[in-house]
Design a protein around this motif. Sequence first.
Motif, PDB file in Angstrom:
ATOM      1  N   CYS A  40      37.446  19.354  85.434  1.00  0.00           N
ATOM      2  CA  CYS A  40      38.320  20.039  84.477  1.00  0.00           C
ATOM      3  C   CYS A  40      38.056  19.546  83.065  1.00  0.00           C
ATOM      4  N   ASP A  41      38.475  20.357  82.119  1.00  0.00           N
ATOM      5  CA  ASP A  41      38.365  19.993  80.716  1.00  0.00           C
ATOM      6  C   ASP A  41      39.168  18.715  80.459  1.00  0.00           C
ATOM      7  N   THR A  42      38.720  17.929  79.504  1.00  0.00           N
ATOM      8  CA  THR A  42      39.420  16.676  79.205  1.00  0.00           C
ATOM      9  C   THR A  42      40.812  16.918  78.646  1.00  0.00           C
ATOM     10  N   GLU A  43      41.049  18.096  78.088  1.00  0.00           N
ATOM     11  CA  GLU A  43      42.359  18.437  77.549  1.00  0.00           C
ATOM     12  C   GLU A  43      43.299  19.020  78.606  1.00  0.00           C
ATOM     13  N   PHE A  44      42.817  19.185  79.830  1.00  0.00           N
ATOM     14  CA  PHE A  44      43.639  19.744  80.906  1.00  0.00           C
ATOM     15  C   PHE A  44      44.739  18.748  81.263  1.00  0.00           C
ATOM     16  N   PRO A  45      46.021  19.155  81.193  1.00  0.00           N
ATOM     17  CA  PRO A  45      47.104  18.209  81.518  1.00  0.00           C
ATOM     18  C   PRO A  45      47.162  17.955  83.030  1.00  0.00           C
TER      19      PRO A  45
END
Length: 86
Positions: free
Chosen positions: A34-39
Motif C-alpha cells: 500500500c501507499d505510505t500515506e494509506f492509514p
Amino acid sequence: VKYQLVPPHVHRRNAAVCAIRTYNNYLITGLCLCDTEFPLKEWDRILPQCSLTLNLLRSSRRHPSLSAYALLHGNFDFNATHMTPP
C-alpha cells in the motif's frame, strides 16, 4: 460426515491452518504494498479485494482445473472489474 484427525503439533497437514497462514501472509503483503500515506486503521477496506484475488489465484480442491472463485461464483469478468494492487 468424514473427518480425519491431525496429530498435535503437525500443522503442515492441517488444511485449515495452512489456509489461514496463506491468507495472513497475503494480507500482510498487500498492506506492505500500500501507499505510505494509506492509514493503517483502514486495513479492513482491502479485505474484500484480498479475498477475491487470493481465490482467483488458488485452485479449487474439488476441481483442480478451476479457480476457487470460479467454483463458488462462476467465471470472473475482468473487463467489468478494475483490479489493482491494494
